[in-house]
Write a protein that holds these residues in place. Structure first.
Motif, PDB file in Angstrom:
ATOM      1  N   GLY A  28       0.801  -1.223   0.000  1.00  0.00           N
ATOM      2  CA  GLY A  28       0.000   0.000   0.000  1.00  0.00           C
ATOM      3  C   GLY A  28       0.830   1.267   0.000  1.00  0.00           C
ATOM      4  O   GLY A  28       0.387   2.308  -0.508  1.00  0.00           O
ATOM      5  N   TYR A  31      -2.489   3.539   4.271  1.00  0.00           N
ATOM      6  CA  TYR A  31      -2.587   3.544   2.801  1.00  0.00           C
ATOM      7  C   TYR A  31      -3.939   4.000   2.229  1.00  0.00           C
ATOM      8  O   TYR A  31      -3.960   4.750   1.259  1.00  0.00           O
ATOM      9  CB  TYR A  31      -2.144   2.178   2.222  1.00  0.00           C
ATOM     10  CG  TYR A  31      -3.076   1.035   2.494  1.00  0.00           C
ATOM     11  CD1 TYR A  31      -4.107   0.738   1.624  1.00  0.00           C
ATOM     12  CD2 TYR A  31      -2.928   0.230   3.617  1.00  0.00           C
ATOM     13  CE1 TYR A  31      -4.973  -0.310   1.874  1.00  0.00           C
ATOM     14  CE2 TYR A  31      -3.798  -0.815   3.877  1.00  0.00           C
ATOM     15  CZ  TYR A  31      -4.811  -1.073   3.002  1.00  0.00           C
ATOM     16  OH  TYR A  31      -5.672  -2.101   3.258  1.00  0.00           O
ATOM     17  N   THR A  85      -3.517  -2.700  -3.109  1.00  0.00           N
ATOM     18  CA  THR A  85      -3.469  -3.696  -2.019  1.00  0.00           C
ATOM     19  C   THR A  85      -4.460  -4.830  -2.243  1.00  0.00           C
ATOM     20  O   THR A  85      -4.203  -5.960  -1.823  1.00  0.00           O
ATOM     21  CB  THR A  85      -3.766  -3.040  -0.659  1.00  0.00           C
ATOM     22  OG1 THR A  85      -4.934  -2.240  -0.791  1.00  0.00           O
ATOM     23  CG2 THR A  85      -2.619  -2.197  -0.168  1.00  0.00           C
TER      24      THR A  85
END
Lengths: 199, 475
Positions: free
Chosen positions: B21, B173, B185
């Motif tokens: 991330g 993130y 992600t």
């Protein structure tokens, strides 16, 4: 030989389609495969469902042709149409019995009608605007899913994996009734849209 | 079990997730990237991010519970997801064309362009509340996991530490990178979930799937009618079209590189979602057949019974965290965007200016932090309410007639959209408290649909009557 007007050609094809569909469906979806020679008597035994199915497709054809002609229907005719479809749905509902073969028949009926509508809408059989077409596709999807669920249960009963599908027996006829009556409402709505576009 | 190996594997999954991330790309994050990342991703990325969003912590535990209690009902839900997402795939071309036409970034912009401001505010407010509870639902799943493991082992600190670590990662993130980082992600998270699923499937097939799963089931498990036929019929009617009113689904249509990437992304995601419904349902049925205790912990109980290898167990629990994070990051993003539209109306109008965009990005990040904290508090203080409202998520279908109006110009009507939703909300509010909280949405949605049609017809008639009068006046 003189050629028939195009609209009548379509009419003839569709009537034959409806009747043919009904016969093939009636023959194919019995639980015990039977010799081809006795299928007329089989149809006679289930005459109510057979006739209702044929009528259903016939009415559908009639409706679609009215739409193709872009003739706005009058209110009394729309109401009559809805009543006929409601009565038809009630006939189908009352005709359903208790045996596994009837479960299979009912569920298959829903799936077939659902697939018929899906193909009709996707193929543009109904000359309707985008909105009703989307609704029709959704309605057809619902019919197929519900029919598939009932069919699965009916097969379990037929294979004797479960003794009886009592809850299905209670709900399935009502599901058919609701779906067919929704179809009637859909017809009303489609015609209303067309009337509005004419105005 | 070797606790060090188990913990290391879980922590590695979580650290890797944060690392993925936080990987920097050359592009700076603007508000456009934060909310939509338009025309960017290919079909396989899209399929993975959609699957990641659908497979959340709630699904990990909830669908397992359905399999345990109601058997093949979970399979039918999988088929409904399949059909619903295929319907979105079929309409992705139309949806993309509408978004492209006005260079709209989201469904909010699209509603803004076609309906009055009040309709849009109403949509954002209801969606914000429901997505906030969905987010809280992910934290409830984490808390349930921690409670389960605490009851199982002597190390009470460890599960809570893992849960806090996972929760903490959500403050990085998704808030910094918005949708782009969510998608980045999601790819990693779905790969971990697939890997863990493979491990479970290998064990399941080695045990003998028929003996392990289907041998001891009751007729109700086999027919799928344990919750009643009405549950299945309701799911077909209400779950199938629910994808059209979800912000995260429209985001994925926008972020697809082309129309065909969007279509194929949804088709693959439909198949993958169906697979995961089948998978988690089978785990629940396996748990039932194995005789482990039921309830929300049925899947976890089975996993702890069947897998003593710390590496395998660590991977499966890591996948559970990945499932939670993959949904939670999307819900954080969505709630912050709804809040930004609600509270920064002027900035939203000027979102194409540099200043407006900077302001929106800053505030969206702040809202994301605040709303994540609020959802954690909700999960801690009132998990039952969260559970009830997550169950009533289909209330968003109140907006289905409104969204249909985007596709069909003749159906579009601001007054009908505004008042039909209000009627539905009032009915939902009453039935939620006096009837069944999880089913209250169904009559509300039906009432909203009917009132939309009636209001639209009435207003149309009035307009026509006025036109006739005006014409007579002129004559």
């Amino acid at each position: 030989m003189a050629r028939l007007p195009q609209s009548e050609e379509i009419a003839l094809i569709n009537i034959q389609y409806g009747v043919g569909f009904g016969v093939v469906f009636q023959y194919c979806f019995t639980t015990n495969p039977t010799p081809f020679s006795i299928w007329p008597s089989l149809c006679a035994a289930r005459f109510g469902i057979f006739v209702s199915l044929v009528l259903y497709f016939f009415l559908d054809w009639l409706n679609a042709n009215h739409l193709r002609g872009k003739v706005p229907l009058q209110l009394w005719r729309l109401l009559m149409w809805s009543i006929v479809i409601w009565v038809l749905a009630a006939c189908v509902t009352l005709a359903i019995g208790d045996s596994p073969s009837q479960y299979v028949l009912l569920a298959s009926y829903m799936c077939v009608v659902g697939v018929y509508h899906l193909l009709s809408h996707v193929g543009g059989f109904y000359q309707v605007p985008d909105g009703p077409r989307l609704c029709g596709i959704f309605l057809a999807g619902v019919m197929i899913l519900v029919g598939a669920f009932f069919l699965y249960n009916a097969i379990l009963v037929a294979l004797q994996m479960i003794p009886t599908a009592s809850s299905i027996k209670r709900v399935a006829p009502w599901a058919v009734l609701v779906l067919l009556s929704t179809k009637a409402m859909f017809v009303l709505y489609v015609n209303r849209c067309i009337q509005e576009s004419h105005e | 079990m070797n606790l060090v190996v188990f913990t290391t594997v879980v922590v590695l999954v979580l650290v890797a997730n944060i690392a993925v991330g936080m990987v920097r790309r050359r592009t700076t994050i603007t508000f456009s990237v934060y909310q939509a990342d338009p025309d960017k991703h290919r079909w396989h990325v899209l399929a993975m991010t959609l699957t990641g969003t659908i497979v959340g912590g709630g699904m990990f535990l909830g669908v397992g519970q359905i399999g345990y209690e109601a058997g093949v009902t979970g399979y039918f839900l999988g088929v409904i997801y399949l059909v619903g997402l295929l319907m979105v795939a079929a309409l992705a071309k139309r949806a993309r064309a509408m978004l492209d036409q006005g260079n709209h970034k989201s469904i909010i912009d699209l509603l803004d362009a076609n309906y009055s401001g009040d309709v849009v505010l109403q949509f954002c407010l209801v969606s914000l509340i429901m997505y906030l509870f969905l987010l809280a639902g992910q934290f409830v799943a984490l808390i349930q996991f921690a409670r389960f493991v605490t009851a199982k082992s002597t190390h009470t600190f460890l599960p809570w530490a893992l849960v806090m670590f996972a929760g903490l990662s959500l403050f990085f993130y998704p808030i910094i990178g918005g949708l782009r980082k969510d998608i980045q992600t999601d790819i990693f998270q779905v790969l971990i979930i697939l890997l863990a699923s493979f491990v479970v499937l290998v064990r399941l097939f080695r045990t003998g799937i028929r003996d392990a799963v289907f041998e001891n089931l009751t007729p109700d498990h086999l027919t799928g009618t344990a919750y009643g036929v009405v549950f299945i019929l309701g799911a077909i009617l209400f779950l199938t079209p629910s994808f059209f009113v979800r912000m995260d689904i429209w985001q994925r249509i926008r972020t697809a590189r082309t129309t065909s990437h969007a279509t194929w992304g949804f088709i693959i995601a439909a198949i993958a979602s169906c697979f995961f419904y089948f998978f988690f349902t089978t785990i629940g049925m396996w748990a039932f057949s194995s005789g482990v205790p039921g309830g929300i912990y049925a899947s976890l109980e089975l996993i702890y019974t069947q897998f003593s290898n710390p590496l395998a167990l660590g991977l499966i629990i890591g996948a559970f965290f990945a499932a939670v994070l993959s949904s939670a990051d999307t819900f954080i993003n969505n709630t912050s965007i709804f809040a930004a539209r609600l509270f920064l109306k002027d900035a939203w109008k000027n979102s194409r200016d540099q200043a407006g965009e900077t302001r929106l990005l800053l505030w969206s990040r702040l809202f994301a932090i605040i709303l994540t904290l609020v959802s954690i508090i909700l999960a801690l203080l009132s998990p039952n309410l969260v559970d009830l409202l997550v169950g009533a998520f289909s209330i968003l279908l109140l907006f289905l007639p409104t969204v249909c109006g985007l596709f069909v110009a003749g159906w579009r009507h601001s007054t009908a959209a505004l008042w039909s939703t209000r009627v539905g909300l009032v009915i939902f509010g009453i039935l939620f408290f006096v009837w069944n909280p999880k089913l209250a949405f169904a009559p509300a949605v039906l009432a909203a649909g009917i009132s939309y049609a009636i209001i639209r017809a009435l207003v149309h008639q009035q307009q026509q009557a006025r036109q006739v009068e005006d014409t007579r006046g002129v004559t």
